[in-house]
Design a protein around this motif. Structure first.
Motif, PDB file in Angstrom:
ATOM      1  N   VAL A  34       0.845  -1.208   0.000  1.00  8.96           N
ATOM      2  CA  VAL A  34       0.000   0.000   0.000  1.00  8.96           C
ATOM      3  C   VAL A  34       0.871   1.245   0.000  1.00  8.96           C
ATOM      4  O   VAL A  34       0.653   2.192  -0.782  1.00  8.96           O
ATOM      5  CB  VAL A  34      -0.937  -0.006   1.229  1.00  8.96           C
ATOM      6  N   ARG A  35       1.876   1.290   0.850  1.00  7.70           N
ATOM      7  CA  ARG A  35       2.716   2.487   0.966  1.00  7.70           C
ATOM      8  C   ARG A  35       3.550   2.712  -0.290  1.00  7.70           C
ATOM      9  O   ARG A  35       3.908   3.853  -0.601  1.00  7.70           O
ATOM     10  CB  ARG A  35       3.604   2.376   2.198  1.00  7.70           C
ATOM     11  N   ALA A  36       3.833   1.648  -1.027  1.00 10.30           N
ATOM     12  CA  ALA A  36       4.581   1.798  -2.274  1.00 10.30           C
ATOM     13  C   ALA A  36       3.787   2.575  -3.312  1.00 10.30           C
ATOM     14  O   ALA A  36       4.368   3.132  -4.256  1.00 10.30           O
ATOM     15  CB  ALA A  36       4.954   0.428  -2.825  1.00 10.30           C
ATOM     16  N   THR A  37       2.465   2.651  -3.136  1.00 11.61           N
ATOM     17  CA  THR A  37       1.643   3.421  -4.075  1.00 11.61           C
ATOM     18  C   THR A  37       1.622   4.913  -3.733  1.00 11.61           C
ATOM     19  O   THR A  37       1.104   5.711  -4.508  1.00 11.61           O
ATOM     20  CB  THR A  37       0.186   2.907  -4.064  1.00 11.61           C
ATOM     21  N   GLY A  38       2.149   5.271  -2.570  1.00  9.00           N
ATOM     22  CA  GLY A  38       2.107   6.661  -2.128  1.00  9.00           C
ATOM     23  C   GLY A  38       0.776   7.084  -1.562  1.00  9.00           C
ATOM     24  O   GLY A  38       0.524   8.285  -1.350  1.00  9.00           O
ATOM     25  N   ALA A  39      -0.091   6.127  -1.281  1.00  6.30           N
ATOM     26  CA  ALA A  39      -1.439   6.454  -0.810  1.00  6.30           C
ATOM     27  C   ALA A  39      -1.425   7.076   0.582  1.00  6.30           C
ATOM     28  O   ALA A  39      -0.620   6.707   1.434  1.00  6.30           O
ATOM     29  CB  ALA A  39      -2.288   5.187  -0.789  1.00  6.30           C
ATOM     30  N   THR A  40      -2.312   8.028   0.784  1.00  3.82           N
ATOM     31  CA  THR A  40      -2.558   8.585   2.120  1.00  3.82           C
ATOM     32  C   THR A  40      -3.954   8.213   2.614  1.00  3.82           C
ATOM     33  O   THR A  40      -4.250   8.367   3.789  1.00  3.82           O
ATOM     34  CB  THR A  40      -2.429  10.119   2.106  1.00  3.82           C
ATOM     35  N   ARG A  41      -4.788   7.749   1.682  1.00  2.00           N
ATOM     36  CA  ARG A  41      -6.120   7.258   2.017  1.00  2.00           C
ATOM     37  C   ARG A  41      -6.232   5.819   1.543  1.00  2.00           C
ATOM     38  O   ARG A  41      -5.715   5.456   0.492  1.00  2.00           O
ATOM     39  CB  ARG A  41      -7.208   8.102   1.360  1.00  2.00           C
ATOM     40  N   LEU A  42      -6.932   5.013   2.308  1.00  2.00           N
ATOM     41  CA  LEU A  42      -7.023   3.588   1.998  1.00  2.00           C
ATOM     42  C   LEU A  42      -8.450   3.104   2.207  1.00  2.00           C
ATOM     43  O   LEU A  42      -9.093   3.428   3.213  1.00  2.00           O
ATOM     44  CB  LEU A  42      -6.074   2.789   2.900  1.00  2.00           C
ATOM     45  N   GLY A  43      -8.932   2.317   1.268  1.00  2.22           N
ATOM     46  CA  GLY A  43     -10.198   1.621   1.422  1.00  2.22           C
ATOM     47  C   GLY A  43      -9.932   0.139   1.630  1.00  2.22           C
ATOM     48  O   GLY A  43      -9.122  -0.452   0.902  1.00  2.22           O
ATOM     49  N   VAL A  44     -10.567  -0.454   2.611  1.00  5.66           N
ATOM     50  CA  VAL A  44     -10.401  -1.877   2.906  1.00  5.66           C
ATOM     51  C   VAL A  44     -11.731  -2.571   2.666  1.00  5.66           C
ATOM     52  O   VAL A  44     -12.766  -2.147   3.199  1.00  5.66           O
ATOM     53  CB  VAL A  44      -9.931  -2.108   4.357  1.00  5.66           C
ATOM     54  N   MET A  50      -2.429   3.150  12.158  1.00  6.90           N
ATOM     55  CA  MET A  50      -1.273   3.387  13.013  1.00  6.90           C
ATOM     56  C   MET A  50      -0.095   3.935  12.226  1.00  6.90           C
ATOM     57  O   MET A  50       0.776   4.608  12.778  1.00  6.90           O
ATOM     58  CB  MET A  50      -0.866   2.079  13.714  1.00  6.90           C
ATOM     59  N   ALA A  51      -0.084   3.659  10.925  1.00 15.10           N
ATOM     60  CA  ALA A  51       0.973   4.163  10.062  1.00 15.10           C
ATOM     61  C   ALA A  51       0.653   5.552   9.510  1.00 15.10           C
ATOM     62  O   ALA A  51       1.428   6.103   8.726  1.00 15.10           O
ATOM     63  CB  ALA A  51       1.212   3.194   8.905  1.00 15.10           C
ATOM     64  N   GLY A  52      -0.506   6.105   9.902  1.00 16.71           N
ATOM     65  CA  GLY A  52      -0.836   7.480   9.510  1.00 16.71           C
ATOM     66  C   GLY A  52      -1.791   7.614   8.348  1.00 16.71           C
ATOM     67  O   GLY A  52      -2.055   8.738   7.902  1.00 16.71           O
ATOM     68  N   LEU A  53      -2.346   6.520   7.835  1.00 15.30           N
ATOM     69  CA  LEU A  53      -3.275   6.603   6.714  1.00 15.30           C
ATOM     70  C   LEU A  53      -4.703   6.837   7.210  1.00 15.30           C
ATOM     71  O   LEU A  53      -5.068   6.423   8.311  1.00 15.30           O
ATOM     72  CB  LEU A  53      -3.240   5.320   5.884  1.00 15.30           C
ATOM     73  N   ARG A  54      -5.498   7.501   6.391  1.00 14.05           N
ATOM     74  CA  ARG A  54      -6.936   7.618   6.632  1.00 14.05           C
ATOM     75  C   ARG A  54      -7.593   6.397   6.009  1.00 14.05           C
ATOM     76  O   ARG A  54      -7.383   6.092   4.828  1.00 14.05           O
ATOM     77  CB  ARG A  54      -7.499   8.894   6.015  1.00 14.05           C
TER      78      ARG A  54
END
Length: 390
Positions: free
Chosen positions: A103-113, A129-133
């Motif tokens: 996920v972090r390799a994509t540069g995302a700051t927002r994530l849908g699960v 916990m890693a800072g993503l919304r």
């Protein structure tokens, strides 16, 4: 004894033998340790009238092991994280860690699960916990998700892959997931409600542990599984052989072990409360086809749909493995586990009750999650006969 035979004979449904790194050749002084003398045990009131719930779930097994990889889907990047067999809760933190790297390799700051079971909820929490919304999309929430019907013991190699697929690369990945998960679970010890705890258990056998059983029935086409215990042997307590006068069981051969147990209602509540407290959102939505994901605003998604991935993504590599537990009324003094080798019987005591599980022929490849009360009654009745009179 062959690995496949051992698993079948010691409640393979949970791969509980992985919790018992017993060694018949252990030094005599280790077997004579003071730890080998248990306190008197309270017998279980194992009666059908004390069954308060019967739950059934489908474990999502993949011969290759969990699918943790990235896929492009239109304008979205999807990180798959599913197919953990019977090790979903056990490997949830380590699996989430590996998915989060993608996920972090994509540069995302927002994530849908997508999905709110063991893997989806834990992945969402670790991403937070890693800072993503993070926003979760799901058709069901705990306790309706199938993960909530799990037995709740730490069994990180339970149906994780076939022996043929246990490549060096996979075993390294599995070890990393198991160790990271173990560390996370240890950080939860002592919290209110005891979401995670250590518990003693007793492994029972009609014959010596180094002897083959007279016969072990075939269980459909279930494959052989790899031996992975030694990879994490340094973080697992060793079991101890007990003498007949050291236990109350009617079975002649007993080993005492220690296992990690998840009190799933308290543990799930801890995850959910933390997720919502830190700004998480849960949206009720059912997806029938991947193209429906195109409407979601988050450019990066994690697919944690478990068994549901077979229908949603057309993943025919997923094989269903049916599992069922009966839950007995909680009982004061019963704070231990049991498994009976060769009789497909397993018990674990949690805060919400005493769970009794029995494997049945026909579980492999069976996606029917309809509870069978008669099977649970039979398991409870077998449990009743394990204690010596008086």
């Amino acid at each position: 004894m062959q690995r496949r035979q051992l698993l079948r004979s010691s409640t393979q449904a949970l791969a509980v033998s992985s919790l018992l790194p017993w060694a018949p050749s252990a030094p005599a002084q280790a077997q004579a340790a003071p730890w080998a003398t248990p306190a008197p045990l309270t017998p279980v009131w194992a009666r059908p009238d004390r069954i308060i719930a019967v739950a059934c779930c489908t474990r999502p097994f993949r011969a290759q092991g969990p699918r943790i990889e990235t896929q492009r889907l239109g304008r979205h990047t999807v990180v798959h994280n599913y197919g953990h067999g019977g090790a979903g809760w056990s490997l949830s933190w380590g699996s989430a860690q590996q998915a989060l790297r993608l996920v972090r390799a994509t540069g995302a700051t927002r994530l849908g699960v997508i999905g709110c079971g063991a893997i989806g909820l834990t992945t969402a929490r670790l991403a937070q916990m890693a800072g993503l919304r993070v926003r979760i999309y799901c058709a069901e929430r705990p306790p309706e998700v199938r993960s909530s019907a799990a037995t709740g013991v730490w069994s990180p190699e339970s149906r994780i892959c076939t022996e043929a697929q246990a490549t060096p690369a996979f075993t390294r990945q599995w070890e990393a997931m198991a160790r990271f998960s173990f560390q996370r679970f240890q950080s939860l010890l002592g919290l209110a409600g005891e979401p995670v705890m250590w518990q003693d258990g007793y492994f029972l056998s009609d014959v010596p542990f180094d002897a083959d059983l007279a016969s072990v029935p075939a269980h459909d086409e279930e494959p052989d599984y790899p031996d992975l215990e030694d990879l994490i042997g340094d973080i697992r307590p060793r079991s101890v052989l007990l003498q007949p006068q050291q236990h109350p069981f009617s079975v002649p051969h007993v080993r005492r072990y220690t296992q990690m147990v998840f009190n799933l209602p308290a543990y799930t509540e801890w995850l959910m409360n933390g997720f919502m407290r830190d700004g998480g959102e849960i949206i009720t939505r059912r997806f029938e086809h991947p193209r429906q994901l195109s409407s979601l605003p988050e450019p990066t998604l994690v697919n944690a749909t478990g068994w549901g991935a077979r229908a949603l993504w057309g993943d025919d590599s997923l094989i269903p493995v049916r599992g069922q537990t009966a839950r007995l009324v909680p009982q004061a003094g019963v704070n231990y586990g049991l498994q009976w080798r060769g009789h497909n019987l397993f018990m674990v005591s949690r805060k919400d009750g005493i769970l009794v599980q029995a494997q049945s022929v026909g579980d492999w490849g069976n996606a029917d999650a309809t509870p069978d009360r008669a099977a649970s009654v039979a398991a409870v009745e077998r449990l009743a006969g394990l204690f010596r009179p008086g």
